[in-house]
Write an enzyme that holds these catalytic residues in place. Structure first.
Site, PDB file in Angstrom:
ATOM      1  N   SER A 109       1.734  -7.246  -0.888  1.00  0.00           N
ATOM      2  CA  SER A 109       2.503  -8.344   0.087  1.00  0.00           C
ATOM      3  C   SER A 109       1.924 -10.001  -0.204  1.00  0.00           C
ATOM      4  CB  SER A 109       2.749  -7.882   1.288  1.00  0.00           C
ATOM      5  OG  SER A 109       1.614  -7.823   1.887  1.00  0.00           O
TER       6      SER A 109
ATOM      7  N   THR B  17       0.735  -1.130  -0.252  1.00  0.00           N
ATOM      8  CA  THR B  17      -0.084   0.004  -0.162  1.00  0.00           C
ATOM      9  C   THR B  17       0.963   1.235  -0.009  1.00  0.00           C
ATOM     10  OG1 THR B  17      -1.838  -1.040   1.009  1.00  0.00           O
ATOM     11  CG2 THR B  17      -1.627   1.222   1.370  1.00  0.00           C
TER      12      THR B  17
ATOM     13  N   THR C 209       1.498  -4.164   4.417  1.00  0.00           N
ATOM     14  CA  THR C 209       1.572  -4.599   5.738  1.00  0.00           C
ATOM     15  C   THR C 209       0.797  -5.633   6.043  1.00  0.00           C
ATOM     16  OG1 THR C 209      -0.770  -3.464   5.894  1.00  0.00           O
ATOM     17  CG2 THR C 209       1.077  -1.829   6.181  1.00  0.00           C
ATOM     18  N   ASP C 210       0.265  -6.539   5.019  1.00  0.00           N
ATOM     19  CA  ASP C 210      -0.383  -8.009   5.464  1.00  0.00           C
ATOM     20  C   ASP C 210       0.544  -9.077   5.586  1.00  0.00           C
ATOM     21  OD1 ASP C 210      -2.657  -6.651   4.545  1.00  0.00           O
ATOM     22  OD2 ASP C 210      -2.958  -7.293   2.556  1.00  0.00           O
TER      23      ASP C 210
HETATM   24  N1  ASP Z   1      -2.709  -5.238   0.665  1.00  0.00           N
HETATM   25  C1  ASP Z   1      -1.355  -4.478   0.953  1.00  0.00           C
HETATM   26  C2  ASP Z   1      -0.364  -5.241   0.879  1.00  0.00           C
HETATM   27  O1  ASP Z   1      -0.178  -5.877   1.837  1.00  0.00           O
HETATM   28  C3  ASP Z   1      -1.803  -3.792   2.376  1.00  0.00           C
HETATM   29  C4  ASP Z   1      -0.888  -3.004   2.863  1.00  0.00           C
HETATM   30  O2  ASP Z   1       0.289  -2.781   2.475  1.00  0.00           O
HETATM   31  O3  ASP Z   1      -1.058  -2.150   3.897  1.00  0.00           O
HETATM   32  O4  ASP Z   1       0.423  -5.314  -0.147  1.00  0.00           O
END
Ligand code: ASP
Length: 334
Positions: free
Chosen positions: A55, A12, A88-89
């Protein structure tokens, strides 16, 4: 001037708006992001784009590439600090993988991401990246192992977890707490984490390790499928002190007899597993079937470490050797 290398992997924090109002994670190159970060004029920052992925799409092979690049930068003396930007995932998986497998020496290695896309109002993309760069350049963070910096807070990679799917305060270290804070230009550290032994396997494909999560009445079919798939390791995410449904126990015995490493941890956010009960599906019962209880780590982190441990051991490990590799009492120099 301190030198910090930013390795971008997507997420993200590196999103661009898509044509239909959704966001495309990883579409923004790392350099475009860093260019807009305020408050780092006193630090020499270099950006390298390793991946541009959401991710959920990163693989163990990608982690190996990232690990090799971090170790190369450290061994070549090319950086005082490294920042990995990441979705973040699965950020907690990657951060702990790096913690297990990179000899950080006196280089600070920080992982960060953001909950809001860079083009959203009130985005945390630039502030988290600024704080991560400041932490990476800070001598206060040396020797603490791999860190996660998020929402002005410094966490140890081994204990941090994503606890909110959307709030800016998205990461916590349940039960243990953070190590410190990034407070403007000041990085304040109050605690030092324990570290497990370094695991640096030779190259090659990492052994497959999967997670099976216990819950009330959960069927044993997943375990049978994993045995049939000849995975190298299974992490049982048990309930409480490490219990699973009674129907799982024969499958666990089959798995261990087939040479599959079976490790048991708890779905609880903190607290050790313990063979304190004696009934079908208890940890004591699972241990009699060849499984090993491990404490202090989430199932996702146990999975990362078990992949590395089995790779170091050539694909299979006996219980005692694995127990030592997951031990919190052993010392680690860097
Ligand atoms: N869907 C995103 C990822 O993990 C979520 C994020 O980065 O906050 O790539």
């Amino acid at each position: 001037m301190k030198r910090v290398v930013v390795l971008s992997t997507g997420g993200t924090i590196a999103s661009r708006p898509g044509p239909e109002g959704r966001n495309i994670a990883g579409a923004l190159p790392g350099a475009d992001l860093v260019r807009r970060v305020p408050g780092i004029e006193d630090i020499q920052v270099e950006v390298r784009s390793l991946f541009q992925k959401a991710s959920n799409a990163l693989s163990p092979a990608d982690l190996q590439v990232l690990c090799v690049e971090c170790q190369r930068l450290i061994d070549a003396g090319e950086a005082d600090g490294i920042v990995v930007t990441h979705g973040t995932d699965t950020l907690e998986d990657t951060a702990y993988f790096l913690e297990c497998s990179v000899r950080t020496r006196d280089v600070v290695l920080v992982v960060t991401g953001s909950q809001r896309v860079p083009h959203a109002s009130g985005t945390d993309a630039y502030t988290n990246l600024r704080d991560a760069i400041r932490a990476a350049a800070s001598s206060a963070c040396r020797g603490l192992g791999v860190l996660v910096v998020f929402n002005e807070t410094v966490h140890a990679a081994a204990f941090v977890r994503k606890t909110s799917s959307f709030q800016l305060n998205g990461f916590e270290s349940p039960g243990l707490g953070c190590l410190g804070f990034v407070d403007g230009k000041d990085v304040r550290i109050y605690q030092q984490p324990r570290r497990q032994p370094l695991l640096q396997p030779p190259g090659g494909v990492l052994p497959q390790v999967e997670i099976a999560t216990a819950s009330l009445g959960a069927g044993p079919q997943v375990l049978r499928a994993l045995v049939d798939a000849q995975v190298a390791g299974i992490v049982l995410e048990g309930v409480g002190r490490g219990q699973v449904p009674p129907s799982w126990v024969p499958e666990v015995a089959l798995a261990t007899q087939a040479g599959i490493a079976v490790l048991v941890c708890s779905v609880a956010l903190h607290g050790a597993v313990l063979p304190c009960y004696e009934y079908p599906g208890s940890l004591h019962n699972l241990q009699e079937s060849g499984a090993l209880g491990v404490s202090g780590l989430s199932a996702r982190k146990v999975r990362m470490r078990l992949m590395l441990a089995l790779a170091c051991l050539g694909g299979q490990g006996d219980r005692e050797t694995l127990r030592l590799l997951f031990d919190w009492g052993a010392c680690r120099d860097a």
